[in-house]
Design a protein around this motif. Sequence first.
Motif, PDB file in Angstrom:
ATOM      1  N   GLY A   9     -77.104  -2.342 -48.313  1.00  0.00           N
ATOM      2  CA  GLY A   9     -78.426  -1.969 -47.821  1.00  0.00           C
ATOM      3  C   GLY A   9     -78.523  -1.926 -46.299  1.00  0.00           C
ATOM      4  N   GLU A  10     -77.538  -2.471 -45.593  1.00  0.00           N
ATOM      5  CA  GLU A  10     -77.561  -2.446 -44.131  1.00  0.00           C
ATOM      6  C   GLU A  10     -76.915  -1.157 -43.617  1.00  0.00           C
ATOM      7  OE1 GLU A  10     -77.581  -7.174 -43.042  1.00  0.00           O
ATOM      8  OE2 GLU A  10     -75.643  -6.154 -43.052  1.00  0.00           O
ATOM      9  N   SER A  11     -77.265  -0.800 -42.393  1.00  0.00           N
ATOM     10  CA  SER A  11     -76.803   0.453 -41.802  1.00  0.00           C
ATOM     11  C   SER A  11     -76.183   0.223 -40.445  1.00  0.00           C
ATOM     12  CB  SER A  11     -77.982   1.422 -41.624  1.00  0.00           C
ATOM     13  OG  SER A  11     -78.574   1.731 -42.855  1.00  0.00           O
ATOM     14  N   LEU A  12     -75.554   1.272 -39.957  1.00  0.00           N
ATOM     15  CA  LEU A  12     -75.142   1.307 -38.561  1.00  0.00           C
ATOM     16  C   LEU A  12     -75.400   2.716 -38.057  1.00  0.00           C
ATOM     17  CD1 LEU A  12     -71.961   2.658 -38.048  1.00  0.00           C
ATOM     18  CD2 LEU A  12     -71.575   0.829 -39.664  1.00  0.00           C
ATOM     19  N   LEU A  13     -75.632   2.826 -36.765  1.00  0.00           N
ATOM     20  CA  LEU A  13     -75.942   4.106 -36.150  1.00  0.00           C
ATOM     21  C   LEU A  13     -74.797   4.536 -35.242  1.00  0.00           C
ATOM     22  CD1 LEU A  13     -79.651   3.443 -35.148  1.00  0.00           C
ATOM     23  CD2 LEU A  13     -78.839   4.795 -37.072  1.00  0.00           C
ATOM     24  N   ILE A  14     -74.510   5.822 -35.265  1.00  0.00           N
ATOM     25  CA  ILE A  14     -73.561   6.413 -34.336  1.00  0.00           C
ATOM     26  C   ILE A  14     -74.352   7.447 -33.548  1.00  0.00           C
ATOM     27  CG2 ILE A  14     -71.444   7.747 -34.082  1.00  0.00           C
ATOM     28  CD1 ILE A  14     -70.538   6.553 -36.772  1.00  0.00           C
ATOM     29  N   GLY A  15     -74.519   7.172 -32.282  1.00  0.00           N
ATOM     30  CA  GLY A  15     -75.364   8.047 -31.469  1.00  0.00           C
ATOM     31  C   GLY A  15     -76.797   7.978 -31.948  1.00  0.00           C
ATOM     32  N   ASP A  16     -77.524   9.078 -31.717  1.00  0.00           N
ATOM     33  CA  ASP A  16     -78.944   9.117 -32.094  1.00  0.00           C
ATOM     34  C   ASP A  16     -79.192   9.744 -33.452  1.00  0.00           C
ATOM     35  OD1 ASP A  16     -79.731   7.993 -29.668  1.00  0.00           O
ATOM     36  OD2 ASP A  16     -79.875   9.949 -28.684  1.00  0.00           O
ATOM     37  N   ASN A  17     -78.169  10.409 -34.023  1.00  0.00           N
ATOM     38  CA  ASN A  17     -78.471  11.193 -35.215  1.00  0.00           C
ATOM     39  C   ASN A  17     -77.518  10.994 -36.398  1.00  0.00           C
ATOM     40  OD1 ASN A  17     -76.339  12.409 -33.999  1.00  0.00           O
ATOM     41  ND2 ASN A  17     -77.232  14.445 -33.892  1.00  0.00           N
ATOM     42  N   ILE A  18     -76.715   9.937 -36.383  1.00  0.00           N
ATOM     43  CA  ILE A  18     -75.845   9.644 -37.529  1.00  0.00           C
ATOM     44  C   ILE A  18     -76.096   8.215 -37.978  1.00  0.00           C
ATOM     45  CG2 ILE A  18     -73.471   9.471 -38.361  1.00  0.00           C
ATOM     46  CD1 ILE A  18     -72.717  11.485 -36.149  1.00  0.00           C
ATOM     47  N   GLU A  19     -76.455   8.067 -39.239  1.00  0.00           N
ATOM     48  CA  GLU A  19     -76.683   6.736 -39.822  1.00  0.00           C
ATOM     49  C   GLU A  19     -75.792   6.574 -41.043  1.00  0.00           C
ATOM     50  OE1 GLU A  19     -80.239   3.864 -41.561  1.00  0.00           O
ATOM     51  OE2 GLU A  19     -80.692   5.935 -41.039  1.00  0.00           O
ATOM     52  N   ILE A  20     -75.066   5.472 -41.091  1.00  0.00           N
ATOM     53  CA  ILE A  20     -74.200   5.148 -42.223  1.00  0.00           C
ATOM     54  C   ILE A  20     -74.757   3.894 -42.882  1.00  0.00           C
ATOM     55  CG2 ILE A  20     -71.874   4.529 -42.953  1.00  0.00           C
ATOM     56  CD1 ILE A  20     -70.871   6.075 -40.479  1.00  0.00           C
ATOM     57  N   THR A  21     -75.049   3.985 -44.177  1.00  0.00           N
ATOM     58  CA  THR A  21     -75.642   2.882 -44.924  1.00  0.00           C
ATOM     59  C   THR A  21     -74.682   2.437 -46.021  1.00  0.00           C
ATOM     60  OG1 THR A  21     -77.842   3.803 -44.531  1.00  0.00           O
ATOM     61  CG2 THR A  21     -77.658   2.161 -46.283  1.00  0.00           C
ATOM     62  N   ILE A  22     -74.541   1.121 -46.186  1.00  0.00           N
ATOM     63  CA  ILE A  22     -73.743   0.563 -47.280  1.00  0.00           C
ATOM     64  C   ILE A  22     -74.598   0.636 -48.545  1.00  0.00           C
ATOM     65  CG2 ILE A  22     -72.457  -1.438 -48.114  1.00  0.00           C
ATOM     66  CD1 ILE A  22     -71.472  -0.199 -45.396  1.00  0.00           C
ATOM     67  N   VAL A  23     -74.132   1.398 -49.535  1.00  0.00           N
ATOM     68  CA  VAL A  23     -74.900   1.617 -50.755  1.00  0.00           C
ATOM     69  C   VAL A  23     -74.448   0.695 -51.872  1.00  0.00           C
ATOM     70  CG1 VAL A  23     -75.509   3.320 -52.520  1.00  0.00           C
ATOM     71  CG2 VAL A  23     -75.335   4.010 -50.129  1.00  0.00           C
ATOM     72  N   LYS A  24     -73.123   0.525 -51.995  1.00  0.00           N
ATOM     73  CA  LYS A  24     -72.597  -0.257 -53.115  1.00  0.00           C
ATOM     74  C   LYS A  24     -71.289  -0.909 -52.709  1.00  0.00           C
ATOM     75  CE  LYS A  24     -71.369   0.380 -57.987  1.00  0.00           C
ATOM     76  NZ  LYS A  24     -71.218   1.355 -59.068  1.00  0.00           N
ATOM     77  N   LEU A  25     -71.104  -2.143 -53.168  1.00  0.00           N
ATOM     78  CA  LEU A  25     -69.858  -2.875 -52.948  1.00  0.00           C
ATOM     79  C   LEU A  25     -69.244  -3.201 -54.299  1.00  0.00           C
ATOM     80  CD1 LEU A  25     -71.226  -5.394 -50.303  1.00  0.00           C
ATOM     81  CD2 LEU A  25     -69.766  -3.443 -49.847  1.00  0.00           C
ATOM     82  N   ASP A  26     -67.973  -2.845 -54.476  1.00  0.00           N
ATOM     83  CA  ASP A  26     -67.236  -3.163 -55.686  1.00  0.00           C
ATOM     84  C   ASP A  26     -65.951  -3.868 -55.284  1.00  0.00           C
ATOM     85  OD1 ASP A  26     -68.793  -2.271 -57.813  1.00  0.00           O
ATOM     86  OD2 ASP A  26     -68.058  -0.214 -57.641  1.00  0.00           O
ATOM     87  N   ASP A  27     -65.171  -4.258 -56.277  1.00  0.00           N
ATOM     88  CA  ASP A  27     -63.883  -4.878 -55.977  1.00  0.00           C
ATOM     89  C   ASP A  27     -62.997  -3.896 -55.227  1.00  0.00           C
ATOM     90  OD1 ASP A  27     -64.563  -7.234 -57.211  1.00  0.00           O
ATOM     91  OD2 ASP A  27     -63.767  -6.619 -59.161  1.00  0.00           O
ATOM     92  N   GLY A  28     -62.830  -4.118 -53.953  1.00  0.00           N
ATOM     93  CA  GLY A  28     -61.918  -3.309 -53.154  1.00  0.00           C
ATOM     94  C   GLY A  28     -62.441  -1.957 -52.702  1.00  0.00           C
ATOM     95  N   SER A  29     -63.700  -1.637 -52.947  1.00  0.00           N
ATOM     96  CA  SER A  29     -64.219  -0.352 -52.473  1.00  0.00           C
ATOM     97  C   SER A  29     -65.661  -0.491 -52.003  1.00  0.00           C
ATOM     98  CB  SER A  29     -64.124   0.718 -53.560  1.00  0.00           C
ATOM     99  OG  SER A  29     -65.043   0.451 -54.594  1.00  0.00           O
ATOM    100  N   VAL A  30     -66.045   0.447 -51.180  1.00  0.00           N
ATOM    101  CA  VAL A  30     -67.398   0.477 -50.615  1.00  0.00           C
ATOM    102  C   VAL A  30     -67.932   1.887 -50.790  1.00  0.00           C
ATOM    103  CG1 VAL A  30     -68.730   0.272 -48.477  1.00  0.00           C
ATOM    104  CG2 VAL A  30     -66.788  -1.232 -48.869  1.00  0.00           C
ATOM    105  N   LYS A  31     -69.181   2.024 -51.196  1.00  0.00           N
ATOM    106  CA  LYS A  31     -69.819   3.339 -51.268  1.00  0.00           C
ATOM    107  C   LYS A  31     -70.747   3.449 -50.074  1.00  0.00           C
ATOM    108  CE  LYS A  31     -70.823   5.416 -55.123  1.00  0.00           C
ATOM    109  NZ  LYS A  31     -71.455   5.833 -56.385  1.00  0.00           N
ATOM    110  N   LEU A  32     -70.567   4.530 -49.295  1.00  0.00           N
ATOM    111  CA  LEU A  32     -71.336   4.749 -48.085  1.00  0.00           C
ATOM    112  C   LEU A  32     -72.251   5.953 -48.255  1.00  0.00           C
ATOM    113  CD1 LEU A  32     -68.395   4.565 -45.523  1.00  0.00           C
ATOM    114  CD2 LEU A  32     -69.977   2.722 -46.112  1.00  0.00           C
TER     115      LEU A  32
END
Length: 71
Positions: A9-32
Amino acid sequence: MLVITRKKGESLLIGDNIEITIVKLDDGSVKLAIDAPKEMRILRKELYNEVKAENQKSIEFNLDVLKGIKK
């Protein structure tokens, strides 16, 4: 290289117009989820590397063909 810790549920921003949000965490993988302008190209690195390698093979083949043509 920046290494950052994020939770679901947390995000990070790259510049002013790119946002990457963590959607799901599984064993050994992340959905962004990536929110970026449509004109921005986003590729998985392994796909980018495959395309790059195929393009290089094509260039090498074309150079070999051209070398074989006699004037």
